[in-house]
Write an enzyme that holds these catalytic residues in place. Structure first.
Site, mmCIF file in Angstrom:
data_model
loop_
_atom_site.group_PDB
_atom_site.id
_atom_site.type_symbol
_atom_site.label_atom_id
_atom_site.label_comp_id
_atom_site.label_asym_id
_atom_site.label_seq_id
_atom_site.Cartn_x
_atom_site.Cartn_y
_atom_site.Cartn_z
ATOM 1 N N ILE A 37 -1.007 10.999 10.063
ATOM 2 C CA ILE A 37 -0.853 12.457 10.029
ATOM 3 C C ILE A 37 -1.513 13.069 8.800
ATOM 4 O O ILE A 37 -1.480 14.279 8.634
ATOM 5 C CB ILE A 37 0.627 12.912 10.151
ATOM 6 C CG1 ILE A 37 1.511 12.223 9.133
ATOM 7 C CG2 ILE A 37 1.135 12.690 11.558
ATOM 8 C CD1 ILE A 37 2.936 12.789 9.119
ATOM 9 N N ASP A 177 -4.940 7.382 1.340
ATOM 10 C CA ASP A 177 -5.121 6.145 0.579
ATOM 11 C C ASP A 177 -5.739 6.422 -0.792
ATOM 12 O O ASP A 177 -5.298 5.896 -1.810
ATOM 13 C CB ASP A 177 -6.026 5.172 1.346
ATOM 14 C CG ASP A 177 -5.494 4.892 2.740
ATOM 15 O OD1 ASP A 177 -4.329 5.229 3.004
ATOM 16 O OD2 ASP A 177 -6.253 4.347 3.559
HETATM 17 C C1 GLA Z 1 -5.929 4.602 7.202
HETATM 18 C C2 GLA Z 1 -6.658 5.839 6.658
HETATM 19 C C3 GLA Z 1 -5.668 6.893 6.139
HETATM 20 C C4 GLA Z 1 -4.579 7.187 7.151
HETATM 21 C C5 GLA Z 1 -3.992 5.890 7.713
HETATM 22 C C6 GLA Z 1 -3.052 6.144 8.840
HETATM 23 O O1 GLA Z 1 -5.289 3.925 6.154
HETATM 24 O O2 GLA Z 1 -7.528 5.477 5.618
HETATM 25 O O3 GLA Z 1 -6.362 8.070 5.785
HETATM 26 O O4 GLA Z 1 -5.042 8.019 8.173
HETATM 27 O O5 GLA Z 1 -4.982 4.990 8.175
HETATM 28 O O6 GLA Z 1 -1.937 6.844 8.402
#
Ligand code: GLA
Length: 395
Positions: A37, A177
């Site tokens: 999200i 992240d």
């Molecule tokens: C990966 C992406 C994040 C996020 C997650 C799911 O880690 O890099 O930006 O969208 O998936 O929550």
């Protein structure tokens, strides 16, 4: 590898003495809850962890950029004034993307020798890539600051990392992240408002409540991730475009459950309706989980984690057999009060909330059950919650 050893390896590779080698590191992340999200304007609840990417750096005055890693033989040798055209590297794309974007933005990026080392597993859903991006960014930004006085804005560095991933690697990821790696705070998770790019910290004090977080790696490489991830994003965009004809919103997560029920009929395709339903409900779960953690209601917190996994499995369809098997195996243990997949999905890691003191028996039982079901041998990590990207002094 230990950071002191990394300095020695650096001089073995590039020559000279360890005295002028500087060390930077950036953490990987877990996400307590709030999955898929961040790119829907929702709230997510990640924390930086002690697994990390580290980068040993020495400035060069000749404009040459050398990149190397302790874990593979690939090397990159480039001219700092010509960073374009490195989009298809086997290794080094994250670093080159970050440095090239920083240069375009006016950072005084100079020539450098860099040696990278990771303790975070690759392809494990703990975002090794964001850790590499932020280690690169904090190193280059610190050196630039000394040369040209440019400021270090951690949110900007996170955005640069995200752009590198989007533009250089083709992974259309959200901001979670990179933000977590840039803004981590020891002992705390952050409730990140992805629409506003602001966050609030919450202490993660599970131990006094007799609980521990256990990271469970399925050891299933998630190769599908880029294509399926980008497909899910596209489905969410389609759902949003349909909804916008019926209701005035900017993001899927602007709706609450009642709003979704009232307007879901506007979403034409069934698959897109399911993705949107996950996004709306996951966002509300994340807010509830933040309150539950702050109130010490770990039973509710655990139940919300499990509900998140079920929604990612049934509505968002990003779990896959291995993540489902490891979460099922975890929940079958009476000492486990909640479990869910983390990150993009289709493999990688899941998180379990486990009664303190019972982790060893938990890992053994989950390991056996998971291996019997899938044939993969899992790994388990218990790691502290760490500060964000930084220079490491005194090593
Ligand atoms: C990966 C992406 C994040 C996020 C997650 C799911 O880690 O890099 O930006 O969208 O998936 O929550």
């Amino acid at each position: 590898m230990e950071l002191s050893e990394l300095k020695v390896k650096f001089t073995e590779l590039y020559g000279g003495e360890t005295g002028d080698v500087r060390l930077f590191l950036a953490p990987a992340r877990i996400n307590l809850i709030g999955e898929h999200i961040d790119y829907n304007g929702g709230f997510v609840f990640p924390a930086a962890i002690e697994l990390r990417s580290a980068c040993a750096v020495r400035v060069r005055e000749d404009g040459v950029l050398n990149l190397a890693s302790t874990s593979c033989e690939h090397r990159v040798h480039a001219d700092i004034s010509e960073l374009k055209g490195y989009g298809k590297l086997k290794w080094g794309g994250y670093q080159m993307g970050v440095l090239s974007i920083m240069k375009d933005m006016g950072y005084a990026v100079c020539g450098m020798d860099m040696l990278f080392d990771e303790t975070v597993p690759h392809g494990g859903g703990l975002s090794a890539s964001a850790a590499i991006e932020l280690a690169t960014a904090i190193a280059a930004a610190t050196v630039s600051k000394e040369r040209a006085g440019t400021k270090i804005d951690r949110v900007e560095l996170a955005l640069i990392g995200q752009r590198a991933e989007n533009e250089y690697v083709g992974m259309n990821c959200g901001i979670m992240d990179q933000y977590a790696s840039a803004m981590g705070k020891r002992g705390h998770a952050m409730l990140l408002d992805c629409a506003k790019l602001t966050s609030r910290y919450a202490r993660v004090e599970l131990e006094p409540q007799g609980l521990a977080l256990v990271i469970m790696n399925t050891n299933k490489p998630h190769s599908l991730i880029t294509s399926a991830y980008n497909e899910r994003r596209a489905e969410c965009e389609e759902a949003l475009a349909d909804l916008k004809k019926a209701v005035d919103i900017s993001h899927l997560c602007d709706l609450d459950e009642a709003g979704f029920k009232a307007h879901k009929g506007a979403i034409r395709r069934g698959a897109c309706r399911k993705r949107a339903e996950h996004a709306v409900y996951e966002n509300q779960r994340t807010l509830r989980a933040f309150d539950a953690l702050n109130a010490g209601d770990t039973a509710l917190f655990g139940a919300l984690l499990t509900a998140s996994h079920e929604s990612l499995r049934d509505l968002y369809e990003v779990t896959g057999a291995e993540l489902d098997a490891i979460v099922d195996a975890a929940l079958a243990q009476s000492c486990c009060t909640g479990a869910r997949m983390m990150g993009g999905g289709f493999g990688g890691c899941a998180l379990a909330l486990v009664r303190m003191g019972e982790q060893a028996a938990f890992k053994k039982a989950v390991g056996e059950r998971y291996q019997n079901t899938t044939g993969y041998v899992p790994s388990f990590y218990e790691t502290g919650i760490d500060d964000g990207a930084r220079e490491v002094l005194g090593v």
